[in-house]
Design a protein around this motif. Structure first.
Motif, PDB file in Angstrom:
ATOM      1  N   CYS A 154      49.471  23.598  23.628  1.00  0.00           N
ATOM      2  CA  CYS A 154      48.515  24.717  22.931  1.00  0.00           C
ATOM      3  C   CYS A 154      48.430  25.596  23.930  1.00  0.00           C
ATOM      4  N   SER A 155      48.355  26.783  23.449  1.00  0.00           N
ATOM      5  CA  SER A 155      48.352  28.104  24.069  1.00  0.00           C
ATOM      6  C   SER A 155      46.980  28.877  23.664  1.00  0.00           C
ATOM      7  N   ILE A 156      46.390  29.332  24.653  1.00  0.00           N
ATOM      8  CA  ILE A 156      45.173  29.971  24.465  1.00  0.00           C
ATOM      9  C   ILE A 156      45.048  31.504  24.920  1.00  0.00           C
ATOM     10  N   GLU A 157      44.470  32.399  23.975  1.00  0.00           N
ATOM     11  CA  GLU A 157      44.334  33.853  24.721  1.00  0.00           C
ATOM     12  C   GLU A 157      43.088  34.600  24.066  1.00  0.00           C
ATOM     13  N   GLY A 158      42.728  35.250  24.447  1.00  0.00           N
ATOM     14  CA  GLY A 158      41.565  36.048  24.168  1.00  0.00           C
ATOM     15  C   GLY A 158      40.556  36.672  25.212  1.00  0.00           C
ATOM     16  N   GLU A 159      39.029  36.365  25.186  1.00  0.00           N
ATOM     17  CA  GLU A 159      38.299  36.942  26.110  1.00  0.00           C
ATOM     18  C   GLU A 159      37.431  35.806  26.694  1.00  0.00           C
ATOM     19  N   TRP A 160      37.237  35.589  28.036  1.00  0.00           N
ATOM     20  CA  TRP A 160      36.595  34.724  28.553  1.00  0.00           C
ATOM     21  C   TRP A 160      35.259  34.837  28.075  1.00  0.00           C
ATOM     22  N   ASN A 161      34.657  35.939  27.771  1.00  0.00           N
ATOM     23  CA  ASN A 161      33.251  35.925  27.396  1.00  0.00           C
ATOM     24  C   ASN A 161      33.058  36.381  25.695  1.00  0.00           C
TER      25      ASN A 161
END
Length: 172
Positions: free
Chosen positions: A102-109
């Motif tokens: 699994c790979s994840i991306e985005g904004e931590w908040n």
């Protein structure tokens, strides 16, 4: 200006229902503000001052010795020109695997998206929709002298009443 602080802490989160212990490291923290003179010169800014922000940056990991699952996480700092704040990427690995499942991306908040090796794409988590959970902390009178809340109680109180000098004095 730039202010930064480095953490060399290691934390442990325990999942009581499964008797699993997750060892994790933390990102670095940065206080940022665009240089006002540079902003006026380059961007023809209307304001001399910009709004500062706190930024997380650096690599972290999460490991569970019981299951063997682990994750590598990168908190990306905003590039000087362009780009977005609060970006995060991560890879989650099964035990003994070299390639992530699994790979994840985005904004931590904000919103993070997951891409699985099966081809499935989904919202991993939307932090804006998460409920706030009240901390469970022992009463001050039940804490030892050097437990965090007991140790910092005078600083916290003085900050709440906006007495910075008293808060500073209470730290010593």
């Amino acid at each position: 200006f730039k202010i930064y602080f480095y953490f060399s802490l290691i934390g442990c989160v325990t999942c009581l229902d499964y008797d699993e212990h997750y060892i994790l490291t933390f990102p670095n923290g940065y206080g940022r503000q665009v240089n006002a003179v540079f902003a006026i010169f380059i961007f023809n800014a209307l304001s001399i001052l910009t709004v500062p922000w706190i930024e997380l940056g650096g690599e972290c990991s999460i490991n569970c010795s019981k299951t063997g699952y682990n994750a590598s996480i990168v908190f990306h700092t905003k590039p000087f020109y362009g780009g977005k704040k609060h970006r995060i990427t991560a890879e989650i690995f099964s035990p003994n695997d070299k390639k992530p499942f699994c790979s994840i991306e985005g904004e931590w908040n904000g919103v993070m998206y997951a891409k699985y090796t099966t081809g499935e794409n989904a919202v991993f988590i939307d932090t804006k929709k998460m409920p706030t959970i009240k901390k469970k902390v022992r009463k001050l009178e039940d804490q030892d002298d050097f437990e965090s809340r007991c140790l910092w109680k005078d600083v916290t109180y003085n900050l709440k009443i906006r007495d910075i000098d008293a808060a500073t004095a209470a730290k010593h």
